[in-house]
Structure formats: structure tokens, C-alpha cells
Design an enzyme around this catalytic site. Structure first.
Site, PDB file in Angstrom:
ATOM      1  N   GLU A  63      43.639 -37.525 -71.336  1.00 46.24           N
ATOM      2  CA  GLU A  63      44.989 -37.272 -70.817  1.00 46.24           C
ATOM      3  C   GLU A  63      44.899 -36.210 -69.715  1.00 46.24           C
ATOM      4  O   GLU A  63      45.890 -35.578 -69.378  1.00 46.24           O
ATOM      5  CB  GLU A  63      45.954 -36.874 -71.928  1.00 46.24           C
ATOM      6  CG  GLU A  63      45.540 -35.689 -72.769  1.00 46.24           C
ATOM      7  CD  GLU A  63      46.586 -35.331 -73.805  1.00 46.24           C
ATOM      8  OE1 GLU A  63      47.748 -35.192 -73.447  1.00 46.24           O
ATOM      9  OE2 GLU A  63      46.207 -35.184 -74.983  1.00 46.24           O
ATOM     10  N   CYS A  95      46.488 -37.254 -77.285  1.00 43.58           N
ATOM     11  CA  CYS A  95      45.228 -36.944 -77.987  1.00 43.58           C
ATOM     12  C   CYS A  95      44.724 -38.115 -78.829  1.00 43.58           C
ATOM     13  O   CYS A  95      43.640 -38.043 -79.408  1.00 43.58           O
ATOM     14  CB  CYS A  95      45.415 -35.714 -78.864  1.00 43.58           C
ATOM     15  SG  CYS A  95      46.031 -34.289 -77.966  1.00 43.58           S
ATOM     16  N   THR A 136      46.204 -22.077 -77.204  1.00 44.47           N
ATOM     17  CA  THR A 136      45.549 -23.249 -77.799  1.00 44.47           C
ATOM     18  C   THR A 136      44.836 -24.097 -76.747  1.00 44.47           C
ATOM     19  O   THR A 136      44.575 -25.272 -76.970  1.00 44.47           O
ATOM     20  CB  THR A 136      46.570 -24.127 -78.573  1.00 44.47           C
ATOM     21  OG1 THR A 136      47.495 -24.705 -77.631  1.00 44.47           O
ATOM     22  CG2 THR A 136      47.342 -23.335 -79.592  1.00 44.47           C
ATOM     23  N   SER A 185      56.407 -30.648 -82.112  1.00 44.24           N
ATOM     24  CA  SER A 185      55.129 -31.373 -82.196  1.00 44.24           C
ATOM     25  C   SER A 185      54.475 -31.167 -83.560  1.00 44.24           C
ATOM     26  O   SER A 185      53.848 -32.084 -84.088  1.00 44.24           O
ATOM     27  CB  SER A 185      54.189 -30.970 -81.059  1.00 44.24           C
ATOM     28  OG  SER A 185      53.638 -29.696 -81.263  1.00 44.24           O
ATOM     29  N   HIS A 217      42.868 -34.266 -86.313  1.00 42.04           N
ATOM     30  CA  HIS A 217      43.016 -33.767 -84.944  1.00 42.04           C
ATOM     31  C   HIS A 217      43.409 -32.295 -85.040  1.00 42.04           C
ATOM     32  O   HIS A 217      44.303 -31.939 -85.809  1.00 42.04           O
ATOM     33  CB  HIS A 217      44.102 -34.579 -84.226  1.00 42.04           C
ATOM     34  CG  HIS A 217      44.538 -33.950 -82.943  1.00 42.04           C
ATOM     35  ND1 HIS A 217      43.636 -33.605 -81.958  1.00 42.04           N
ATOM     36  CD2 HIS A 217      45.764 -33.573 -82.496  1.00 42.04           C
ATOM     37  CE1 HIS A 217      44.298 -33.053 -80.954  1.00 42.04           C
ATOM     38  NE2 HIS A 217      45.589 -33.021 -81.253  1.00 42.04           N
ATOM     39  N   LYS A 226      47.794 -27.306 -92.249  1.00 41.55           N
ATOM     40  CA  LYS A 226      49.187 -27.735 -92.471  1.00 41.55           C
ATOM     41  C   LYS A 226      49.222 -29.217 -92.841  1.00 41.55           C
ATOM     42  O   LYS A 226      49.947 -29.635 -93.751  1.00 41.55           O
ATOM     43  CB  LYS A 226      50.024 -27.515 -91.205  1.00 41.55           C
ATOM     44  CG  LYS A 226      50.288 -26.060 -90.824  1.00 41.55           C
ATOM     45  CD  LYS A 226      51.075 -26.020 -89.496  1.00 41.55           C
ATOM     46  CE  LYS A 226      51.254 -24.617 -88.936  1.00 41.55           C
ATOM     47  NZ  LYS A 226      52.214 -23.793 -89.667  1.00 41.55           N
ATOM     48  N   ASN A 260      41.606 -26.454 -78.176  1.00 44.31           N
ATOM     49  CA  ASN A 260      42.023 -27.851 -78.182  1.00 44.31           C
ATOM     50  C   ASN A 260      41.226 -28.629 -77.135  1.00 44.31           C
ATOM     51  O   ASN A 260      40.997 -28.143 -76.025  1.00 44.31           O
ATOM     52  CB  ASN A 260      43.520 -27.959 -77.881  1.00 44.31           C
ATOM     53  CG  ASN A 260      44.097 -29.322 -78.261  1.00 44.31           C
ATOM     54  OD1 ASN A 260      43.368 -30.228 -78.677  1.00 44.31           O
ATOM     55  ND2 ASN A 260      45.409 -29.466 -78.136  1.00 44.31           N
ATOM     56  N   SER A 292      50.513 -36.891 -79.343  1.00 44.21           N
ATOM     57  CA  SER A 292      51.943 -36.644 -79.157  1.00 44.21           C
ATOM     58  C   SER A 292      52.605 -37.800 -78.427  1.00 44.21           C
ATOM     59  O   SER A 292      51.973 -38.528 -77.649  1.00 44.21           O
ATOM     60  CB  SER A 292      52.145 -35.359 -78.356  1.00 44.21           C
ATOM     61  OG  SER A 292      51.857 -34.240 -79.146  1.00 44.21           O
TER      62      SER A 292
END
Ligand code: COA
Length: 372
Positions: A63, A95, A136, A185, A217, A226, A260, A292
């Protein structure tokens, strides 16, 4: 750049980055590096070991595209000297693109097992200066060779899929940095984990307890924690700190230091797991890919006998350790360097130690060189 340097500028408590995001540093590509030089450097290693016979397709997921028309795969085909009898294309879905490329490659190989497909995921994650996303940032390239008799791992059936039209992160053609709603996101990612898992289960996927590892990811490594918490709760397993650490810590070693890398991030997590885990031969690893916008896929890979002989642990560690530490001021100087957008000629300063570099912009074209 160590994130303590960024904290020195933003005034944030450094543990917001080290602990809250789970990131210690970010890779800042040199002015003479881009997705093409990074991808070629990754791909040449795999071609050097496995040869080029049967490679008739390069699928380049990114991307961070350098052109609206011509694919970055064409430059890589030329730089690493692959046959002219090659189809070379670029894929995009934030991603998630690397996973799409992997699955499309599997289809090509299933139709003709004599062929092998070079899949590349390469990105440079860059956010607005002084935005929340700046902590990030990062960059990396991963190259994979998809073949009928894989040396590393088997790509298993089935996949769990999920697509939802969410405006959590996107980059209009006129911008060099994305528009991003960070909190949205995170929520969209968590919803995608749950929905992709449910689709995976519905299609007769493996039981949760069968997995020896879980790669997510990792836009920042805390995101994997999370996500795994959400999955554990869905499966009625208490997400204790010990359980999360046991399931995830080995997948996050590299991304903590790289930051990232968008399409590459999930596959860097896999490398991190394989480089730090006990023998995983025959033990499936769950893979969760999120891009995303949003598209997600949950699938698994099963390491094959002898896979440990294929690992490049020392090389991976050296690539990370060999980066030159830079101050916040030097990072800003790199950020301020911009390629001409008006057709001006430019000789790009030689900085990178990579075997490939962007040497010039001339006649509206990027000119690459191989230094070694
Ligand atoms: N010590 C330890 N932890 C701290 C801390 C400190 N001193 N200060 C803050 N934290 C924690 C916060 O509690 C939070 O943790 P939590 O999410 O588990 O509650 C974390 O650090 C981040 O703090 P927050 O205030 O939420 O950060 P932010 O609003 O500045 O930005 C993102 C965080 C992820 C939204 C931002 O980096 C971003 O937009 N990134 C790009 C988009 C992205 O990566 N999306 C992910 C899905 S694709």
C-alpha cells in the site's frame, strides 16, 4: 529510531510507546530505499537458495505504491534477474494484500504444480508528523516462495473471511500519508477477528485448541494482545496475562523493533515465531490478516518436517541489529527529504547498506542500482 527519541519530542511518557503500544523502535528507511529496493533485497535471498526455475509469476502486495500504473513487481523482476517469461503484478488492500497474494499464488500452483510463485509483501508505514500514528511507523519486506512442495509450511484450508466497508484508514491519491481514525481502526480490527473466526469455524476449520501458535497482523504489537483477548473470550478461555504472554510473546519480538510494516507485518510475526519457538513441525499456526477498509482472513499454516533448516534466524536478527540508530532530528531530516513531484532531475544520496538502492529520479522515472 528508538521511541524514546520520539517521546523526547512529543513529551509523552516513553512507556506509552514501550508498554502501551508494545513498540520500542521503528525502522526509518534511508532516502535511497523504497519498497522496490527492500523487496529486491528480500527476494534475492529466496531465489539464491531455491533457484528461479518455475517462477513465472511475481505478486507484489503493497500500500506504499510508487506508481499508479506500473507495478513494483516489474522493477523487482529486472533487479533480481528473473526470466522475461514472467507475469509481474501489484496487489492492494491495505495491510491485507500479502495474504491475498499468498492465496492467489496457491491457486496458480494448484492449477500447475510445476510453477512456483514469488510473493512479496513490502511497505513503508508513514503517518503525519505529530499525529498519534507516528509512533507506529516502520517498514519491512518479506518474500515468500509458493510451491507444490513447500520447504517451510503448508498453507491449509479453509479460510475464514470478512469484509466490511469501514472508513478507518485510507490514503487518497493526492496524499503521501493516510487518513486514519485510530480508535475506529482498533474496533474494526477486533470485530474482524471475531467475524473471520466465526466464518472459519463455520467452514469446518480447526478447533481453537489445535493451534500451537497465533500470529496476528501487528500495526503495533499490543494490537495482537487486544485481538487475542477477543478470541480467547469468544472461546470462553480466560485471557490471563500468562496465557497471552505464552501465546503471543514470541510472535512480537521483531515487530516490536521494526514497527508497522503493513502487508509484511503478519509475515514478520510468523518469522518471529518460527525463529523463537520450539520445534513446530506438524503443529498448525493460526494466522490473522487484517487490512483497514476493511478485509480480514483467518487461516492456518502447518510447518513441515525439516522447516528449521530453512530458517534464517541469524540473518533476520542481523538485519534488525544492523540498522543505524538515529536521533529524532535525523529522522526529521529523512522525513523532510522528498523526491521531486515536478519532473526535476535528482541524484539520490547514497546512504543505504542494502544491495539495491534508488540512485536517481530522471525523466519522471525512478532509477535503481545494484551495488553488490
Ligand atoms: N504507560 C503505559 N501505558 C500507557 C501510558 C504509560 N505512561 N500512557 C498511555 N498508555 C497506554 C494507553 O492506556 C493505551 O493502552 P490501551 O489501548 O491498552 O488502553 C496505549 O498506551 C495507547 O495510548 P492511547 O492514548 O490510546 O494512544 P493514542 O490515542 O495516542 O494512539 C493509536 C494510539 C493506536 C490509536 C495510534 O497510534 C494510531 O492511530 N495508530 C495508527 C492506526 C493503527 O495502528 N490502527 C490499528 C488497527 S489497524
Amino acid at each position: 529510531m528508538d521511541l524514546a527519541e520520539l517521546a523526547r519530542h512529543t513529551g509523552a511518557e516513553v512507556n506509552k510507546y514501550y508498554v502501551g503500544l508494545g513498540q520500542t523502535a521503528q525502522t526509518v528507511p534511508a532516502p535511497d530505499e523504497d519498497i522496490v529496493t527492500m523487496a529486491a533485497a528480500a527476494a534475492r535471498q529466496i531465489v539464491a537458495r531455491h533457484g528461479a526455475d518455475g517462477i513465472r509469476t511475481i505478486l507484489f502486495a503493497t500500500e506504499s505504491g510508487i506508481d499508479q500504473s506500473k507495478s513494483a513487481a516489474v522493477y523487482v523482476q529486472d533487479l533480481i534477474g528473473l526470466s522475461a517469461a514472467t507475469r509481474a503484478v501489484e496487489l492492494k488492500q491495505a495491510c491485507y494484500g500479502g495474504t491475498a497474494a499468498l492465496q492467489l499464488a496457491a491457486g496458480i500452483v494448484a492449477r500447475d504444480p510445476q510453477q512456483r510463485v514469488l510473493v512479496i509483501a513490502a511497505d513503508i508505514a508513514k503517518y503525519d508528523l505529530d499525529s498519534a500514528g507516528e509512533a507506529t511507523q516502520g517498514g519491512a519486506a518479506v518474500a515468500m516462495l509458493v510451491a507444490a512442495n513447500p520447504a517451510l509450511a503448508v498453507l491449509d484450508e479453509p479460510s475464514g473471511l470478512y469484509t466490511a466497508n469501514v472508513q478507518d484508514f485510507w490514503r487518497p491519491n493526492y496524499r503521501s500519508t493516510p487518513m486514519v481514525d485510530g480508535k475506529l481502526s482498533i474496533g474494526a480490527y477486533l470485530e474482524a477477528v471475531e467475524q473471520a473466526w466465526k466464518d472459519y469455524e463455520g467452514r469446518g476449520g480447526r478447533g481453537f485448541a489445535e493451534f500451537a501458535g497465533f500470529c496476528y497482523h501487528q500495526p503495533f504489537t499490543k494490537m495482537a494482545y487486544k485481538a487475542h483477548t477477543r478470541l480467547l473470550e469468544l472461546k470462553g478461555v480466560e485471557p490471563t496475562a500468562a496465557r497471552l504472554y505464552a501465546d503471543l510473546s514470541r510472535t512480537a519480538v521483531y515487530n516490536r523493533m521494526i514497527g508497522n510494516s503493513y502487508t509484511a507485518s503478519l509475515y514478520v510475526a510468523l518469522l518471529s515465531l518460527l525463529d523463537h519457538a520450539e520445534d513446530l513441525t506438524g503443529r498448525p499456526v493460526a494466522m490473522f490478516s487484517y487490512g483497514s477498509g476493511a478485509v480480514a482472513e483467518l487461516f492456518s499454516l502447518t510447518p513441515v518436517p525439516g522447516y528449521r533448516d530453512q530458517l534464517r534466524t541469524a540473518g533476520n536478527r542481523a538485519a534488525i541489529a544492523g540498522r543505524e540508530p538515529i536521533s529524532y532530528e535525523n529522522y526529521r531530516a529523512v522525513r523532510d527529504f522528498a523526491l521531486p513531484d515536478d519532473g526535476a532531475e535528482l541524484t539520490v544520496p547514497a546512504v543505504t547498506a542494502s544491495p539495491y538502492r534508488l540512485t536517481a529520479v530522471s525523466g519522471h522515472s525512478r532509477i535503481y542500482g545494484a551495488d553488490r
